[in-house]
Motif scaffolding. Sequence first.
Motif, PDB file in Angstrom:
ATOM      1  N   UNK A  58     -21.763 -23.867  40.457  1.00 27.65           N
ATOM      2  CA  UNK A  58     -22.040 -22.246  38.882  1.00 27.65           C
ATOM      3  C   UNK A  58     -21.210 -21.413  38.387  1.00 27.65           C
ATOM      4  N   UNK A  59     -20.796 -21.359  40.145  1.00 30.74           N
ATOM      5  CA  UNK A  59     -19.860 -19.820  39.965  1.00 30.74           C
ATOM      6  C   UNK A  59     -18.371 -20.165  41.047  1.00 30.74           C
ATOM      7  N   UNK A  60     -18.246 -21.372  41.070  1.00 32.59           N
ATOM      8  CA  UNK A  60     -16.764 -21.513  41.437  1.00 32.59           C
ATOM      9  C   UNK A  60     -15.795 -20.923  42.246  1.00 32.59           C
ATOM     10  N   UNK A  61     -15.640 -20.883  43.123  1.00 30.44           N
ATOM     11  CA  UNK A  61     -14.405 -19.243  43.199  1.00 30.44           C
ATOM     12  C   UNK A  61     -12.882 -19.542  42.798  1.00 30.44           C
ATOM     13  N   UNK A  62     -12.692 -18.991  42.310  1.00 26.82           N
ATOM     14  CA  UNK A  62     -10.706 -19.194  42.252  1.00 26.82           C
ATOM     15  C   UNK A  62     -10.514 -19.676  42.325  1.00 26.82           C
ATOM     16  N   UNK A  63      -9.706 -20.639  41.560  1.00 27.43           N
ATOM     17  CA  UNK A  63      -8.918 -21.886  42.000  1.00 27.43           C
ATOM     18  C   UNK A  63      -9.324 -22.759  42.393  1.00 27.43           C
ATOM     19  N   UNK A  64     -11.101 -22.934  41.988  1.00 26.99           N
ATOM     20  CA  UNK A  64     -11.109 -24.538  42.837  1.00 26.99           C
ATOM     21  C   UNK A  64     -11.816 -24.580  41.666  1.00 26.99           C
TER      22      UNK A  64
ATOM     23  N   UNK B  21     -42.627 -22.743  58.053  1.00 29.60           N
ATOM     24  CA  UNK B  21     -41.843 -21.514  57.206  1.00 29.60           C
ATOM     25  C   UNK B  21     -40.935 -21.450  57.756  1.00 29.60           C
ATOM     26  N   UNK B  22     -40.894 -21.340  59.693  1.00 29.68           N
ATOM     27  CA  UNK B  22     -39.391 -20.786  60.370  1.00 29.68           C
ATOM     28  C   UNK B  22     -38.492 -22.088  60.855  1.00 29.68           C
ATOM     29  N   UNK B  23     -39.312 -23.026  60.381  1.00 31.97           N
ATOM     30  CA  UNK B  23     -38.312 -24.241  60.904  1.00 31.97           C
ATOM     31  C   UNK B  23     -37.158 -24.501  60.039  1.00 31.97           C
ATOM     32  N   UNK B  24     -37.516 -24.040  58.882  1.00 26.78           N
ATOM     33  CA  UNK B  24     -35.731 -24.574  58.183  1.00 26.78           C
ATOM     34  C   UNK B  24     -34.993 -25.306  58.388  1.00 26.78           C
ATOM     35  N   UNK B  25     -34.260 -26.389  58.181  1.00 26.27           N
ATOM     36  CA  UNK B  25     -33.008 -26.665  58.594  1.00 26.27           C
ATOM     37  C   UNK B  25     -32.257 -25.829  58.229  1.00 26.27           C
ATOM     38  N   UNK B  26     -31.096 -25.131  58.923  1.00 27.53           N
ATOM     39  CA  UNK B  26     -29.981 -23.947  57.863  1.00 27.53           C
ATOM     40  C   UNK B  26     -28.508 -24.917  57.882  1.00 27.53           C
ATOM     41  N   UNK B  27     -28.843 -25.843  58.545  1.00 30.84           N
ATOM     42  CA  UNK B  27     -27.909 -26.879  58.267  1.00 30.84           C
ATOM     43  C   UNK B  27     -27.844 -27.007  57.112  1.00 30.84           C
ATOM     44  N   UNK B  28     -28.751 -27.690  56.287  1.00 31.22           N
ATOM     45  CA  UNK B  28     -28.706 -28.841  55.244  1.00 31.22           C
ATOM     46  C   UNK B  28     -29.093 -27.605  54.566  1.00 31.22           C
ATOM     47  N   UNK B  29     -29.891 -26.095  53.920  1.00 31.55           N
ATOM     48  CA  UNK B  29     -30.123 -25.252  53.121  1.00 31.55           C
ATOM     49  C   UNK B  29     -28.873 -24.842  53.340  1.00 31.55           C
ATOM     50  N   UNK B  30     -27.705 -24.589  54.008  1.00 32.85           N
ATOM     51  CA  UNK B  30     -26.487 -24.149  53.480  1.00 32.85           C
ATOM     52  C   UNK B  30     -25.918 -25.104  53.542  1.00 32.85           C
ATOM     53  N   UNK B  31     -25.896 -25.907  53.853  1.00 27.57           N
ATOM     54  CA  UNK B  31     -24.208 -27.260  52.849  1.00 27.57           C
ATOM     55  C   UNK B  31     -25.240 -27.285  51.251  1.00 27.57           C
ATOM     56  N   UNK B  32     -26.731 -27.326  51.077  1.00 19.06           N
ATOM     57  CA  UNK B  32     -27.022 -26.946  49.594  1.00 19.06           C
ATOM     58  C   UNK B  32     -26.928 -26.201  48.877  1.00 19.06           C
ATOM     59  N   UNK B  33     -26.831 -25.114  49.513  1.00 22.31           N
ATOM     60  CA  UNK B  33     -26.646 -23.923  48.875  1.00 22.31           C
ATOM     61  C   UNK B  33     -25.173 -23.579  48.715  1.00 22.31           C
ATOM     62  N   UNK B  34     -24.025 -24.186  49.308  1.00 21.13           N
ATOM     63  CA  UNK B  34     -23.212 -23.884  49.321  1.00 21.13           C
ATOM     64  C   UNK B  34     -22.594 -24.945  47.283  1.00 21.13           C
ATOM     65  N   UNK B  35     -23.105 -26.197  47.211  1.00 22.29           N
ATOM     66  CA  UNK B  35     -22.736 -26.969  46.812  1.00 22.29           C
ATOM     67  C   UNK B  35     -23.538 -26.688  45.700  1.00 22.29           C
ATOM     68  N   UNK B  36     -24.482 -26.139  45.251  1.00 25.20           N
ATOM     69  CA  UNK B  36     -25.145 -25.086  44.407  1.00 25.20           C
ATOM     70  C   UNK B  36     -24.377 -24.285  43.316  1.00 25.20           C
ATOM     71  N   UNK B  37     -23.580 -23.337  44.181  1.00 24.62           N
ATOM     72  CA  UNK B  37     -22.773 -21.777  44.174  1.00 24.62           C
ATOM     73  C   UNK B  37     -21.886 -23.220  43.871  1.00 24.62           C
TER      74      UNK B  37
END
Length: 634
Positions: free
Chosen positions: A342-348, A323-339
Amino acid sequence: MATIDPTPPAGLRLPDPAQPLTDPAQPLPRAARLAGTALGRRWRLPAETGPVRVLRGVGVPMRDGAVLRADVYLPGSAGPHPTVLLRSPYGRGAPAGVPYAVQYAARGYAVVLQSVRGTFGSGGEFTPAVHERDDGQDTVAWLRERPWFDGRLATLGPSYLAYTQWALALDPPPELAAMVLLVGPHDVAGAGLLDGAFQLQNLAVWTELVAHQERRGVVHGTYRLMTAERRLAPHLHRLPLHGPRELFGEAPARWFDEWLAHPDESDPYWDRYRATAAVHSSTVPTLLVGGWQDWFLEQTLYQYAVLRGRGVDVGLTVGPWAHATVDPSLATAESLTWLAAHLPVHGAPPSPARSSRVRVFVTGGAGWRRLPEWPPAVRADRTWFLAGGGRLAGAPGEGATTFRYDPMDPTPSIGGPTLAWGAGRRDNRRLEARGDVRLFTTAPLEEPVEVLGATTVRLFLTSDNPYADVFVRLCDVDERGRSVNVTDRLVRLDPRPGTAPPAGERAVEVALRDTAHRFGAGHRIRLQVSGGAHPRYARNLGTGEPPGQATRGVPGTHRIGHSGRSPSSVTLPTSRPADHRDVDDLAAPVTGDGSAGRRLLLRARAGARAPESAGQRPPLEDLIPVPRDVPPGG
């Protein structure tokens, strides 16, 4: 864009949108700015789009008059912006702000990091789970009036923060465009009473964390988390079982004893702790990230199966983590890709769709895999039978194996899906040397055996006490004899109220938690069987009394048949590696048991500089300033 209904919930008092903010946005402090940039580079995230500004302690009104506090992180670019909401009970300091809020705000998203009711300056009283639906709705109503909100919302976060997302999705606002849930439940009751037994260690560790978190700094909180397994052991062993004042502080967490008093998961008391209906109704695109040794793994896989079955856009990533050892780099990279999809920032432009719906890490040295579904369709069952002499063989043997379980000297729990510092995959040899643990082991494997899915164990069992548990665990034994847990399950054998106990031998069939693991050539497959795993599960005292009331224990003897008439067995869903594609575009994860992260954290706390070795990343605490208002955990 969906049409937004601006009407607030009944009774909600919104501030005048024309009233200027009392705390103007300020630039990030230099330390946070540098830490955020360094973290983004180390994690190989997309380039930052500009500086970040922050509003601290903004008040968000609730319908009952309570005011919740939030920090708002804003991109440097002109708004309005798509917005990411995180609702947390663990505070808003750097361990949340730098790895979460700063990373997303620096890439074009407004981020609201809110302390839930009764925590870190937010008004009202904290009671786990029960207020999150209404408070989430009121927070979105407040968002609608913010000039920096462009009407597109994503929710994000791990553990309790994931539950707040499901609570909001019970009645999803039209603005909700994506959810990202990391190691999180939708059913707190199901997690707390997993396998029909009170999850004693996990619930005690979490309750102690929450009860003390605002009285202690992060360094002390980290130390307490590291030592919780040892410190709590005497309290969790004594009878009757309850939450003592010395354990949870001068203002005890009342919910712990309430939970003990309701051991039946079907009790209507638990209804307020569930957001299961959201899983069955939500159509919001959802990314799920879990771990094979995570407490909430089964709920993550359930969420995936239900959403996928209804045609919802859903992605699943499962790593080797606890539970407490999720790799934050992988999780953040995948999360940003998902966002970005589905809700790209303006201009992208929107990012391409996820290249594979499912990505799993196969432990045992096999690495990442892309799969079209979970569990994979290309599998073949392979069965071994329990036999005399502690063997797993190709055919049933003769006779039976017995063992005795004494609840006053309970079989201990080692590793597995807990919140304790020793969670995950661990060497089981000391446990296996006990007289109340029985082992059944194959000969050394001539070729690798890869398991993808749920292992099935069938035991022909006779017990002289109808009130009993049986704990079964699959282990990987290497050439040196080191036995490492892969997956497990506890089965509660108690007769149902109003029914007679079963007489004689009965067949007990159980599906172990899903896993993805390769047993290497020369390794051996081992099945462990015992009468419990304490304190991970509250022990079955053999009396039929509720766990919070029993004061004595009655031993029991179990007989496992393994003859032609009683063919106890273990069946593995095996798969050939050639049937699946390896993943070559994911960052290397942290070690599966989290031990490297723990060692680095200890060295960082001692002021040492820990080197980064191949395939490992230092934990977040090595990279960011440590504030005094947020404990570790999740």
